[in-house]
Motif scaffolding. Structure first.
Motif, PDB file in Angstrom:
ATOM      1  N   PHE A 198      77.516  -4.435  83.051  1.00 31.45           N
ATOM      2  CA  PHE A 198      76.380  -5.350  83.069  1.00 31.45           C
ATOM      3  C   PHE A 198      75.205  -4.664  83.743  1.00 31.45           C
ATOM      4  O   PHE A 198      75.318  -4.181  84.872  1.00 31.45           O
ATOM      5  N   GLY A 199      74.057  -4.618  83.055  1.00 33.33           N
ATOM      6  CA  GLY A 199      72.875  -3.961  83.587  1.00 33.33           C
ATOM      7  C   GLY A 199      71.801  -4.952  84.003  1.00 33.33           C
ATOM      8  O   GLY A 199      71.477  -5.882  83.259  1.00 33.33           O
ATOM      9  N   LEU A 200      71.260  -4.754  85.184  1.00 33.66           N
ATOM     10  CA  LEU A 200      70.189  -5.600  85.710  1.00 33.66           C
ATOM     11  C   LEU A 200      68.929  -4.760  85.806  1.00 33.66           C
ATOM     12  O   LEU A 200      68.911  -3.719  86.477  1.00 33.66           O
ATOM     13  N   ILE A 201      67.864  -5.183  85.102  1.00 31.32           N
ATOM     14  CA  ILE A 201      66.625  -4.413  85.120  1.00 31.32           C
ATOM     15  C   ILE A 201      65.467  -5.284  85.585  1.00 31.32           C
ATOM     16  O   ILE A 201      65.544  -6.513  85.579  1.00 31.32           O
ATOM     17  N   GLY A 202      64.395  -4.614  85.972  1.00 29.25           N
ATOM     18  CA  GLY A 202      63.199  -5.311  86.420  1.00 29.25           C
ATOM     19  C   GLY A 202      62.300  -4.348  87.149  1.00 29.25           C
ATOM     20  O   GLY A 202      62.726  -3.269  87.585  1.00 29.25           O
TER      21      GLY A 202
ATOM     22  N   GLY B  31      73.268  -7.644  79.827  1.00 29.15           N
ATOM     23  CA  GLY B  31      72.388  -7.462  80.973  1.00 29.15           C
ATOM     24  C   GLY B  31      71.402  -8.598  81.128  1.00 29.15           C
ATOM     25  O   GLY B  31      71.419  -9.594  80.390  1.00 29.15           O
ATOM     26  N   LEU B  32      70.527  -8.415  82.108  1.00 29.57           N
ATOM     27  CA  LEU B  32      69.531  -9.428  82.441  1.00 29.57           C
ATOM     28  C   LEU B  32      68.293  -8.734  82.981  1.00 29.57           C
ATOM     29  O   LEU B  32      68.403  -7.788  83.770  1.00 29.57           O
ATOM     30  N   MET B  33      67.116  -9.195  82.561  1.00 29.17           N
ATOM     31  CA  MET B  33      65.865  -8.723  83.127  1.00 29.17           C
ATOM     32  C   MET B  33      65.354  -9.736  84.143  1.00 29.17           C
ATOM     33  O   MET B  33      65.330 -10.938  83.862  1.00 29.17           O
TER      34      MET B  33
ATOM     35  N   LEU C 220      65.967   2.626  80.842  1.00 25.95           N
ATOM     36  CA  LEU C 220      66.202   1.769  79.681  1.00 25.95           C
ATOM     37  C   LEU C 220      67.175   2.410  78.692  1.00 25.95           C
ATOM     38  O   LEU C 220      67.882   1.713  77.973  1.00 25.95           O
ATOM     39  N   GLY C 221      67.206   3.740  78.663  1.00 23.76           N
ATOM     40  CA  GLY C 221      68.139   4.418  77.776  1.00 23.76           C
ATOM     41  C   GLY C 221      69.580   4.127  78.147  1.00 23.76           C
ATOM     42  O   GLY C 221      70.419   3.859  77.283  1.00 23.76           O
ATOM     43  N   THR C 222      69.888   4.172  79.443  1.00 27.42           N
ATOM     44  CA  THR C 222      71.236   3.841  79.897  1.00 27.42           C
ATOM     45  C   THR C 222      71.551   2.381  79.622  1.00 27.42           C
ATOM     46  O   THR C 222      72.649   2.033  79.182  1.00 27.42           O
ATOM     47  N   LEU C 223      70.595   1.517  79.868  1.00 28.35           N
ATOM     48  CA  LEU C 223      70.793   0.094  79.586  1.00 28.35           C
ATOM     49  C   LEU C 223      71.164  -0.125  78.123  1.00 28.35           C
ATOM     50  O   LEU C 223      72.103  -0.857  77.803  1.00 28.35           O
ATOM     51  N   ALA C 224      70.438   0.534  77.225  1.00 28.18           N
ATOM     52  CA  ALA C 224      70.639   0.310  75.790  1.00 28.18           C
ATOM     53  C   ALA C 224      71.924   0.932  75.271  1.00 28.18           C
ATOM     54  O   ALA C 224      72.576   0.364  74.392  1.00 28.18           O
ATOM     55  N   THR C 225      72.301   2.087  75.804  1.00 23.39           N
ATOM     56  CA  THR C 225      73.411   2.822  75.210  1.00 23.39           C
ATOM     57  C   THR C 225      74.730   2.693  75.971  1.00 23.39           C
ATOM     58  O   THR C 225      75.801   2.921  75.392  1.00 23.39           O
TER      59      THR C 225
ATOM     60  N   ARG D 110      71.821  -7.766  71.197  1.00 34.03           N
ATOM     61  CA  ARG D 110      70.483  -7.254  71.466  1.00 34.03           C
ATOM     62  C   ARG D 110      70.530  -5.812  71.965  1.00 34.03           C
ATOM     63  O   ARG D 110      69.683  -4.993  71.601  1.00 34.03           O
ATOM     64  N   LEU D 111      71.524  -5.483  72.771  1.00 33.72           N
ATOM     65  CA  LEU D 111      71.628  -4.107  73.242  1.00 33.72           C
ATOM     66  C   LEU D 111      72.048  -3.164  72.113  1.00 33.72           C
ATOM     67  O   LEU D 111      71.654  -1.997  72.108  1.00 33.72           O
TER      68      LEU D 111
END
Length: 255
Positions: free
Chosen positions: A33-37, A201-203, A191-196, A217-218
């Motif tokens: 699970f990726g958390l971005i912001g 995840g959640l922004m 974002l590359g790690t998040l996508a691949t 979506r990913l």
């Protein structure tokens, strides 16, 4: 799908100020699970609260179906957690830290498995922490999240300070651990790690959920990384989702 962690209207305060407000988040078991912001969006505060290092001001925190929202110590026992790399005690050797957290050093090293190999931890064991570079300290901090062998791990931007080879090797090792059943939650800037690499995840934007990133979506993001990057950066730049009611979702779908 089994849910490992579920936050409902989770809020976090620091120094009397609410930095995370009303976040809903669902983390599947055995997934990444990726958390971005953007900086200051509340990622670190949310992860520290989930890991029991900060209290939850409001909301529920179900961990494997049990509400631990009011019990910081119980949350801390559930997760492997990487301490801030710049706060590791300089007067200890790396091996001392492994023993302090994981018990017998050799057992702790064995628990690391491919993650320890990717981080090159055995080669650092005799070093004093005070003599380690920023990248070396980051490797040690990440290793400390795994030496107890917990089935759920939280990492806050683990690829910071790592060189490209170490970052690649670590990403592959983490993916392998997830494939073997680890539940992994990471704050990310990449974002590359998040996508691949991530499964969902959640922004966050200004302490609120701005965009939910499900597996579909990913998968789209992995197919069209440049488009995903542009849309995501546009959302981050605009602070989309400030009201927490799906503004970001709508903007991303419109593209």
């Amino acid at each position: 799908m089994t849910v490992a962690v579920e936050l409902t209207q989770a809020s976090v305060e620091r120094s009397g100020k609410r930095v995370v407000g009303g976040v809903d988040m669902s983390v599947p078991s055995g997934a990444w699970f990726g958390l971005i912001g953007a900086n200051g969006s509340g990622k670190t505060s949310l992860l520290r609260a989930l890991a029991g290092r900060l209290p939850l001001a409001e909301g529920r925190c179900l961990v494997e179906g049990v509400d631990l929202g009011a019990d910081r110590m119980a949350r801390a026992r559930q997760f492997g957690f990487a301490p801030p790399a710049d706060r590791l005690p300089e007067a200890l050797r790396v091996r001392d830290l492994l023993e302090l957290v994981g018990g017998d050093a050799e057992v702790a090293l064995d628990r690391l498995g491919p993650v320890g190999t990717a981080l090159g931890i055995r080669a650092l064991c005799r070093r004093w922490v005070g003599d380690c570079s920023a990248g070396m300290r980051q490797r040690v901090a990440i290793a400390l999240a795994f030496v107890e062998g917990r089935p759920m791990t939280i990492l806050d931007e683990p690829f910071n300070w790592l060189d490209p080879v170490a970052a690649f090797d670590l990403r592959e090792a983490l993916r392998g651990r997830v494939n073997d059943g680890l539940t992994l939650i990471t704050a990310l800037h990449d974002l590359g790690t998040l996508a691949t690499a991530c499964d969902s995840g959640l922004m966050l934007a200004e302490g609120r959920a701005a965009l939910t990133l499900d597996r579909e979506r990913l998968a789209e993001a992995a197919r069209e990384p440049r488009l995903f990057e542009r849309r995501t950066i546009d959302l981050l730049r605009s602070g989309a989702g400030r009201d927490g009611h799906g503004t970001g979702e709508q903007a991303c779908r419109k593209g």
